[in-house]
Write a protein that holds these residues in place. Sequence first.
Motif, PDB file in Angstrom:
ATOM      1  N   GLU A 229       1.404  -1.033   0.138  1.00 50.20           N
ATOM      2  CA  GLU A 229       0.306  -0.191  -0.303  1.00 50.20           C
ATOM      3  C   GLU A 229       0.391   1.034   0.168  1.00 50.20           C
ATOM      4  O   GLU A 229       1.952   1.239   0.538  1.00 50.20           O
ATOM      5  N   ALA A 230       0.469   1.969  -0.522  1.00 49.10           N
ATOM      6  CA  ALA A 230       1.329   3.701  -1.000  1.00 49.10           C
ATOM      7  C   ALA A 230       0.844   4.273  -0.863  1.00 49.10           C
ATOM      8  O   ALA A 230      -0.087   4.073  -2.755  1.00 49.10           O
ATOM      9  N   ALA A 231       0.652   5.225  -0.850  1.00 42.74           N
ATOM     10  CA  ALA A 231      -0.162   6.698  -1.624  1.00 42.74           C
ATOM     11  C   ALA A 231       0.510   7.362  -2.223  1.00 42.74           C
ATOM     12  O   ALA A 231       1.303   6.845  -2.926  1.00 42.74           O
ATOM     13  N   ALA A 232      -0.065   8.609  -3.167  1.00 45.48           N
ATOM     14  CA  ALA A 232       1.015   9.262  -4.284  1.00 45.48           C
ATOM     15  C   ALA A 232       2.228   9.713  -3.776  1.00 45.48           C
ATOM     16  O   ALA A 232       2.871   9.591  -4.933  1.00 45.48           O
ATOM     17  N   ARG A 233       2.123  10.219  -2.561  1.00 47.27           N
ATOM     18  CA  ARG A 233       3.946  10.516  -2.188  1.00 47.27           C
ATOM     19  C   ARG A 233       4.128   9.605  -1.137  1.00 47.27           C
ATOM     20  O   ARG A 233       3.107  10.141  -0.078  1.00 47.27           O
ATOM     21  N   SER A 234       5.117   8.828  -1.081  1.00 40.52           N
ATOM     22  CA  SER A 234       4.931   7.887  -0.190  1.00 40.52           C
ATOM     23  C   SER A 234       6.913   7.830   0.306  1.00 40.52           C
ATOM     24  O   SER A 234       7.187   7.295  -0.759  1.00 40.52           O
ATOM     25  N   GLY A 235       7.423   6.679   1.603  1.00 45.00           N
ATOM     26  CA  GLY A 235       8.522   6.602   1.376  1.00 45.00           C
ATOM     27  C   GLY A 235       8.453   5.177   0.715  1.00 45.00           C
ATOM     28  O   GLY A 235       9.754   4.474  -0.298  1.00 45.00           O
ATOM     29  N   SER A 236       7.933   4.369   0.772  1.00 43.20           N
ATOM     30  CA  SER A 236       7.371   2.977  -0.059  1.00 43.20           C
ATOM     31  C   SER A 236       8.040   3.138  -1.280  1.00 43.20           C
ATOM     32  O   SER A 236       8.051   2.498  -2.044  1.00 43.20           O
ATOM     33  N   LEU A 237       7.474   4.312  -2.503  1.00 44.36           N
ATOM     34  CA  LEU A 237       7.223   4.737  -3.847  1.00 44.36           C
ATOM     35  C   LEU A 237       8.875   5.090  -4.434  1.00 44.36           C
ATOM     36  O   LEU A 237       9.618   4.056  -5.143  1.00 44.36           O
ATOM     37  N   ILE A 238       9.908   5.907  -2.845  1.00 41.48           N
ATOM     38  CA  ILE A 238      11.325   5.617  -3.543  1.00 41.48           C
ATOM     39  C   ILE A 238      11.405   4.668  -3.318  1.00 41.48           C
ATOM     40  O   ILE A 238      12.512   4.684  -4.058  1.00 41.48           O
ATOM     41  N   THR A 239      11.895   3.903  -2.141  1.00 42.32           N
ATOM     42  CA  THR A 239      11.871   2.331  -2.354  1.00 42.32           C
ATOM     43  C   THR A 239      11.609   2.030  -3.626  1.00 42.32           C
ATOM     44  O   THR A 239      12.457   0.996  -4.490  1.00 42.32           O
ATOM     45  N   ALA A 240       9.888   1.331  -3.979  1.00 47.58           N
ATOM     46  CA  ALA A 240      10.569   0.873  -5.357  1.00 47.58           C
ATOM     47  C   ALA A 240      11.346   1.279  -6.762  1.00 47.58           C
ATOM     48  O   ALA A 240      12.163   0.580  -7.330  1.00 47.58           O
ATOM     49  N   ARG A 241      10.745   3.107  -6.734  1.00 48.08           N
ATOM     50  CA  ARG A 241      11.901   3.770  -7.769  1.00 48.08           C
ATOM     51  C   ARG A 241      13.459   3.543  -7.962  1.00 48.08           C
ATOM     52  O   ARG A 241      14.246   2.794  -8.852  1.00 48.08           O
ATOM     53  N   LEU A 242      13.964   3.205  -6.854  1.00 48.36           N
ATOM     54  CA  LEU A 242      15.090   2.849  -6.438  1.00 48.36           C
ATOM     55  C   LEU A 242      15.778   1.140  -6.929  1.00 48.36           C
ATOM     56  O   LEU A 242      16.637   1.706  -6.980  1.00 48.36           O
ATOM     57  N   ALA A 243      14.341   0.758  -6.189  1.00 50.96           N
ATOM     58  CA  ALA A 243      14.719  -1.137  -6.581  1.00 50.96           C
ATOM     59  C   ALA A 243      14.907  -1.258  -8.640  1.00 50.96           C
ATOM     60  O   ALA A 243      15.432  -1.630  -8.930  1.00 50.96           O
ATOM     61  N   ALA A 244      13.953  -0.465  -8.947  1.00 50.11           N
ATOM     62  CA  ALA A 244      14.251  -0.052 -10.613  1.00 50.11           C
ATOM     63  C   ALA A 244      15.428   0.090 -11.189  1.00 50.11           C
ATOM     64  O   ALA A 244      15.992   0.050 -11.746  1.00 50.11           O
ATOM     65  N   ASP A 245      16.023   1.649 -10.364  1.00 54.60           N
ATOM     66  CA  ASP A 245      17.176   2.247 -10.848  1.00 54.60           C
ATOM     67  C   ASP A 245      18.343   0.867 -10.639  1.00 54.60           C
ATOM     68  O   ASP A 245      19.028   1.154 -11.457  1.00 54.60           O
ATOM     69  N   GLN A 246      18.199   0.501  -9.711  1.00 56.88           N
ATOM     70  CA  GLN A 246      18.735  -0.475  -9.333  1.00 56.88           C
ATOM     71  C   GLN A 246      19.104  -1.684 -10.683  1.00 56.88           C
ATOM     72  O   GLN A 246      20.266  -2.703  -9.957  1.00 56.88           O
ATOM     73  N   GLY A 247      18.184  -1.988 -10.890  1.00 57.45           N
ATOM     74  CA  GLY A 247      18.111  -3.082 -12.146  1.00 57.45           C
ATOM     75  C   GLY A 247      17.240  -4.659 -11.452  1.00 57.45           C
ATOM     76  O   GLY A 247      17.593  -5.710 -11.624  1.00 57.45           O
ATOM     77  N   ARG A 248      16.595  -4.814 -10.415  1.00 54.85           N
ATOM     78  CA  ARG A 248      15.596  -4.937  -9.407  1.00 54.85           C
ATOM     79  C   ARG A 248      14.046  -5.268  -9.938  1.00 54.85           C
ATOM     80  O   ARG A 248      13.856  -4.665 -10.433  1.00 54.85           O
ATOM     81  N   ASP A 249      13.961  -6.181  -9.823  1.00 50.03           N
ATOM     82  CA  ASP A 249      12.549  -6.432 -10.717  1.00 50.03           C
ATOM     83  C   ASP A 249      11.591  -5.654  -9.289  1.00 50.03           C
ATOM     84  O   ASP A 249      11.930  -5.804  -7.706  1.00 50.03           O
ATOM     85  N   VAL A 250      10.547  -4.585  -9.880  1.00 46.66           N
ATOM     86  CA  VAL A 250       9.188  -4.754  -8.741  1.00 46.66           C
ATOM     87  C   VAL A 250       7.997  -4.659  -8.496  1.00 46.66           C
ATOM     88  O   VAL A 250       7.964  -5.228  -9.952  1.00 46.66           O
ATOM     89  N   PHE A 251       7.563  -4.966  -7.927  1.00 48.95           N
ATOM     90  CA  PHE A 251       5.548  -5.899  -7.793  1.00 48.95           C
ATOM     91  C   PHE A 251       5.579  -4.468  -7.352  1.00 48.95           C
ATOM     92  O   PHE A 251       5.361  -4.154  -5.793  1.00 48.95           O
ATOM     93  N   ALA A 252       3.437  -5.029  -7.282  1.00 43.78           N
ATOM     94  CA  ALA A 252       2.886  -3.654  -6.106  1.00 43.78           C
ATOM     95  C   ALA A 252       1.821  -4.624  -6.426  1.00 43.78           C
ATOM     96  O   ALA A 252       1.310  -5.511  -7.232  1.00 43.78           O
ATOM     97  N   VAL A 253       0.753  -4.803  -4.929  1.00 47.12           N
ATOM     98  CA  VAL A 253       0.090  -5.406  -4.915  1.00 47.12           C
ATOM     99  C   VAL A 253      -1.178  -4.673  -5.127  1.00 47.12           C
ATOM    100  O   VAL A 253      -2.045  -3.329  -4.262  1.00 47.12           O
ATOM    101  N   PRO A 254      -1.889  -5.268  -5.824  1.00 45.88           N
ATOM    102  CA  PRO A 254      -3.835  -4.495  -6.410  1.00 45.88           C
ATOM    103  C   PRO A 254      -3.945  -4.276  -5.071  1.00 45.88           C
ATOM    104  O   PRO A 254      -4.563  -4.586  -4.070  1.00 45.88           O
ATOM    105  N   GLY A 255      -5.194  -2.415  -4.842  1.00 43.69           N
ATOM    106  CA  GLY A 255      -5.220  -2.681  -3.944  1.00 43.69           C
ATOM    107  C   GLY A 255      -7.483  -2.042  -4.119  1.00 43.69           C
ATOM    108  O   GLY A 255      -7.471  -1.647  -4.784  1.00 43.69           O
ATOM    109  N   ASN A 256      -7.599  -1.362  -2.642  1.00 47.24           N
ATOM    110  CA  ASN A 256      -9.225  -0.572  -3.454  1.00 47.24           C
ATOM    111  C   ASN A 256      -8.695   0.155  -4.182  1.00 47.24           C
ATOM    112  O   ASN A 256      -8.198   1.570  -3.951  1.00 47.24           O
ATOM    113  N   ILE A 257      -9.868   0.862  -5.351  1.00 44.18           N
ATOM    114  CA  ILE A 257      -9.375   1.831  -6.260  1.00 44.18           C
ATOM    115  C   ILE A 257      -9.533   3.279  -5.687  1.00 44.18           C
ATOM    116  O   ILE A 257      -9.889   4.265  -6.303  1.00 44.18           O
TER     117      ILE A 257
END
Length: 370
Positions: A229-257
Motif C-alpha cells: 500500500e502506498a499513497a501518491a507520495r510515500s517512502g515506499s514509492l522511493i524504495t520502488a524507484r530505487l529498486a528499478a534504478d538498481q535493476g531489480r524487479d518491482v511488484f505492486a499489490v493491487p488495492g481498493n480503487i
Amino acid sequence: MSDPLPWLALKSVPGVGNLMFRRLLERFGSPEAVLAADKSALGEVSGVSARLAGAIHGHRTNGAAKRELAAARAKGYRIITQADSEYPALLVQIPDPPPLLYVYGTLFTEGLIIAVVGSRNATNYGIGATRQLCMDLAGQGVTIVSGMARGVDTAAHTAAMDAGGRTLAVLGTGLDRIYPRENEHLYQRIAENGAVISEFPLGSGPDAHRFPARNRIISGMSHGTVVVEAAARSGSLITARLAADQGRDVFAVPGNIHSFKSVGTHTLIKEGAKLAAHAWDVLDEFEATHPRHKVAATPETAPRQDLTEAEIVIMDILEADPIHIDDLVRKAEIPPGELSGTLLQLELKGLAVQSPGKRFALAPGVDWRT
C-alpha cells in the motif's frame, strides 16, 4: 572476518561518503592502503580535492573509531565490511553501497530475498495482504526484508517469522536506537530469527534524511521489491524507484480503487511494475534461478458446511474492507442481538475481525468462496 577499524577510520574522514569510499577502494584496494597513500596519489582519484587528499593523508585510526567498535561489540553487535563474505553480494552491486554494516543477529544472504514495504498507516486489507504474501513466501524459503516501521513493515516481519521463516530489518537509525519504540519486542524477535542491520553509527536517531538512505539498502540487498500500500507520495514509492534504478524487479499489490492509499501502487502497475496478487506472482518471476520447492499456499477457504445459516449470510456480506455493524444488520436482515452473537462466533473461528467503531471484515488470509 576483516578488521573493521580502518574501515571505520576512513569512513569518519569528512568528505568521504559512500561513493567516494568506493572510488578510493577501487583505486587502492583497501582502507589501509588509502590511509597510507600520499597526497599526490590520492589526488589522482576523481573528485578528490587537494583539501580532501590532505585530510585523508593526515588521518589516522583515532580514539573515536576504536570507541565505536568497542561499544558495538559490548552490545553484541558485529560490524561487517565489504571485504567480508557475509556482506550481501547483491548490495555491493548498487552504485553507493555502505562500506560497512552494523549487524545484530544472523545475516542470511543465500537464496531468494524479497523486500516487502508499504504504508505505516495500513488498512486491514493491506495488513491482511501483507501477512498472506509474506507467510507464503517465507514458506518457500524466501527471506523477507523490510524496514521495521509501523504497518506493512511490521506485518511483513511478523508474518515471515510466524511461518517459521527468516526476516531482515534495515533501520534508519543506529542499532541502539529502536524506532518506533513499540517495536522493541519485534526488534528482539527479528534478531533471533534473522538480523537487524544498519549503516549508521551507534546513537544515530530517526532523522528524516536517513530513511531514504535506508531504503536503498532494503531494495539493494533484495532480488525484488513488493509494495503493498502506498499513497501518491510515500517512502515506499522511493524504495520502488530505487529498486528499478538498481535493476531489480518491482511488484505492486493491487488495492481498493477508491482508497488514496492505493494510488501509489496502482501508479506503479501503470508504469510497468508486476502485479502481485499472490506469492506465486512473485515466485514465478524467479523460477529459473530460484525454483520453488513446494506449492505455495492458497488463501484459506472457509468450509461452508461447518457454518450455521446465519454465519453463511454474514460471510457472504463481509469483505476485506470493514463494514459497519448497522449496515450488516440492514443487509443481513438479522436482529441486532443475534447478529452480534453470530459475529462473535465468526471471530472465534478466525473468519472475521473487528475494527474500532464496530466495523467488521473478513479475517486476513480468508478467501470466502461461494
